[in-house]
Design a protein around this motif. Structure first.
Motif, PDB file in Angstrom:
ATOM      1  N   UNK A  61       0.808  -1.223   0.000  1.00 11.94           N
ATOM      2  CA  UNK A  61       0.000   0.000   0.000  1.00 11.94           C
ATOM      3  C   UNK A  61       0.839   1.270   0.000  1.00 11.94           C
ATOM      4  N   UNK A  62       2.143   1.165   0.226  1.00 13.60           N
ATOM      5  CA  UNK A  62       2.977   2.377   0.300  1.00 13.60           C
ATOM      6  C   UNK A  62       2.837   3.227  -0.958  1.00 13.60           C
ATOM      7  N   UNK A  63       2.880   2.581  -2.121  1.00 13.53           N
ATOM      8  CA  UNK A  63       2.764   3.320  -3.372  1.00 13.53           C
ATOM      9  C   UNK A  63       1.428   4.029  -3.505  1.00 13.53           C
ATOM     10  N   UNK A  64       0.377   3.377  -3.073  1.00 17.25           N
ATOM     11  CA  UNK A  64      -0.959   3.983  -3.142  1.00 17.25           C
ATOM     12  C   UNK A  64      -1.060   5.175  -2.190  1.00 17.25           C
ATOM     13  N   UNK A  65      -0.456   5.044  -1.017  1.00 13.09           N
ATOM     14  CA  UNK A  65      -0.465   6.152  -0.058  1.00 13.09           C
ATOM     15  C   UNK A  65       0.339   7.339  -0.577  1.00 13.09           C
ATOM     16  N   UNK A  66       1.486   7.058  -1.189  1.00 11.42           N
ATOM     17  CA  UNK A  66       2.295   8.144  -1.745  1.00 11.42           C
ATOM     18  C   UNK A  66       1.570   8.828  -2.906  1.00 11.42           C
ATOM     19  N   UNK A  67       0.799   8.080  -3.654  1.00 11.24           N
ATOM     20  CA  UNK A  67       0.025   8.679  -4.748  1.00 11.24           C
ATOM     21  C   UNK A  67      -1.031   9.642  -4.197  1.00 11.24           C
ATOM     22  N   UNK A  68      -1.615   9.300  -3.041  1.00 14.47           N
ATOM     23  CA  UNK A  68      -2.559  10.207  -2.391  1.00 14.47           C
ATOM     24  C   UNK A  68      -1.844  11.494  -1.994  1.00 14.47           C
ATOM     25  N   UNK A  69      -0.666  11.349  -1.389  1.00  9.90           N
ATOM     26  CA  UNK A  69       0.107  12.521  -1.000  1.00  9.90           C
ATOM     27  C   UNK A  69       0.493  13.382  -2.184  1.00  9.90           C
ATOM     28  N   UNK A  70       0.848  12.749  -3.295  1.00  5.73           N
ATOM     29  CA  UNK A  70       1.247  13.497  -4.485  1.00  5.73           C
ATOM     30  C   UNK A  70       0.085  14.321  -5.040  1.00  5.73           C
ATOM     31  N   UNK A  71      -1.119  13.824  -4.921  1.00  5.61           N
ATOM     32  CA  UNK A  71      -2.280  14.563  -5.419  1.00  5.61           C
ATOM     33  C   UNK A  71      -2.508  15.830  -4.596  1.00  5.61           C
ATOM     34  N   UNK A  72      -2.244  15.757  -3.305  1.00  4.91           N
ATOM     35  CA  UNK A  72      -2.498  16.895  -2.424  1.00  4.91           C
ATOM     36  C   UNK A  72      -1.323  17.857  -2.340  1.00  4.91           C
ATOM     37  N   UNK A  73      -0.131  17.406  -2.691  1.00  4.90           N
ATOM     38  CA  UNK A  73       1.072  18.219  -2.558  1.00  4.90           C
ATOM     39  C   UNK A  73       1.029  19.412  -3.514  1.00  4.90           C
ATOM     40  N   UNK A  74       1.420  20.592  -2.995  1.00  7.83           N
ATOM     41  CA  UNK A  74       1.407  21.826  -3.791  1.00  7.83           C
ATOM     42  C   UNK A  74       2.803  22.262  -4.201  1.00  7.83           C
ATOM     43  N   UNK A  75       3.778  21.385  -4.066  1.00  6.70           N
ATOM     44  CA  UNK A  75       5.125  21.687  -4.525  1.00  6.70           C
ATOM     45  C   UNK A  75       6.054  22.262  -3.490  1.00  6.70           C
ATOM     46  N   UNK A  76       5.643  22.284  -2.220  1.00  7.86           N
ATOM     47  CA  UNK A  76       6.496  22.821  -1.166  1.00  7.86           C
ATOM     48  C   UNK A  76       7.582  21.841  -0.752  1.00  7.86           C
ATOM     49  N   UNK A  77       7.419  20.569  -1.070  1.00  5.74           N
ATOM     50  CA  UNK A  77       8.373  19.558  -0.629  1.00  5.74           C
ATOM     51  C   UNK A  77       8.456  18.451  -1.667  1.00  5.74           C
TER      52      UNK A  77
END
Length: 302
Positions: A61-77
């Protein structure tokens, strides 16, 4: 019932991880412990498994969780999506668990924190809070406050139970979050995510210091007061006149600080085997020497 602690780290925070694990085992020698690797750069952290007695939890599930984070990320990190791996703890090795980041030291027995959901019949226990780090002022924040939510808890130290959320739940939730992204903190993506998840689902949450009573309400290193050990070796906070005066300190953390900063209460890291980062160790020594000189001139004890 299986109960334990889940933590996340990689080699970028190895200098923090050693005092974290040393302090944790000093006060919780037998509690089961599992690592969720922050990313693939974990060779040094993994080498500590035998010394500190932790297992490694890997999950598809790590990849799926990171994909969720990538959708919400605004480029600060560039590494923000990796923080979302921590939420695999909800289907991880323990039925009841506490999740902890590595940038902290543990100063007491965490059993009551780990088992709080079972003991008190709740879904999640949290530590520090700062609402503005989660929600921007707006209709959603107001609605959650009106409904008794919007605690704004820190995502680096909390306790919950297996099965409260699934990865499918999170993938559904992120669709709703994308429509209200402007009302969530733009930088603390994973913290905003889990708070919104709990508020949207009406999760029963309580602050651990409210449950336990004689416990300092914040673990942030920059708070008022001075950590000390009493005659029985219990870590407490000296804050004469403050609400937390002489209460127990379960932990202290440096959320928001980088290794190059002059850390408040950095002596606790050194006490548990940490070292002053090279970039600021000379400055720290100069500040300490100046402080001692000023105390002598003022006729005060060092």
């Amino acid at each position: 019932m299986s109960a334990g602690i889940v933590f996340s780290a990689n080699d970028a925070v190895l200098s923090w991880t050693l005092p974290f694990l040393t302090s944790l085992r000093a006060h919780n020698p037998d509690i089961p412990l599992a690592l969720i690797p922050f990313d693939a750069d974990c060779e040094g952290v993994l080498d500590l498994a035998g010394r500190f007695g932790f297992t490694v939890f890997e999950d598809e599930s790590f990849g799926r969780l990171e994909a969720i984070g990538a959708r919400l990320e605004l480029g600060h990190s560039s590494y923000g999506p990796h923080w979302f791996r921590r939420y695999a703890a909800f289907w991880g090795p323990f039925e009841r668990f506490a999740y902890l980041d590595a940038r902290q030291v543990i100063l007491g027995d965490l059993t009551a924190f780990v088992e709080a959901t079972a003991t008190f019949g709740i879904d999640l226990a949290y530590y520090d809070t700062e609402l503005d780090q989660v929600y921007a002022p707006g209709p959603m924040r107001t609605r959650f406050l009106r409904e008794g939510g919007a605690r704004g808890f820190n995502s680096g130290r909390w306790a919950s139970r297996r099965g409260l959320f699934t990865v499918d739940d999170f993938e559904t939730l992120v669709e709703a979050q994308m429509t209200v992204r402007s009302e969530l903190n733009p930088r603390n993506t994973d913290q905003a995510f889990i708070n919104h998840a709990c508020d949207a689902h009406g999760v029963r949450m309580v602050k651990i210091s409210d449950l336990l009573g004689d416990t300092v309400s914040s673990g942030w290193a920059r708070q008022k007061g001075r950590p000390y050990r009493d005659e029985e070796g219990v870590w407490r906070l000296w804050d004469h006149g403050g609400n937390d005066h002489r209460k127990r300190l379960l932990l202290m953390h440096w959320a928001g600080y980088q290794a190059g900063d002059l850390l408040p209460n950095g002596r606790l890291l050194r006490h548990f085997g940490g070292r002053l980062p090279v970039r600021w160790s000379r400055l720290a020594r100069n500040c300490l020497a100046t402080n001692r000189t000023m105390r002598r001139l003022a006729g005060r004890p060092e």
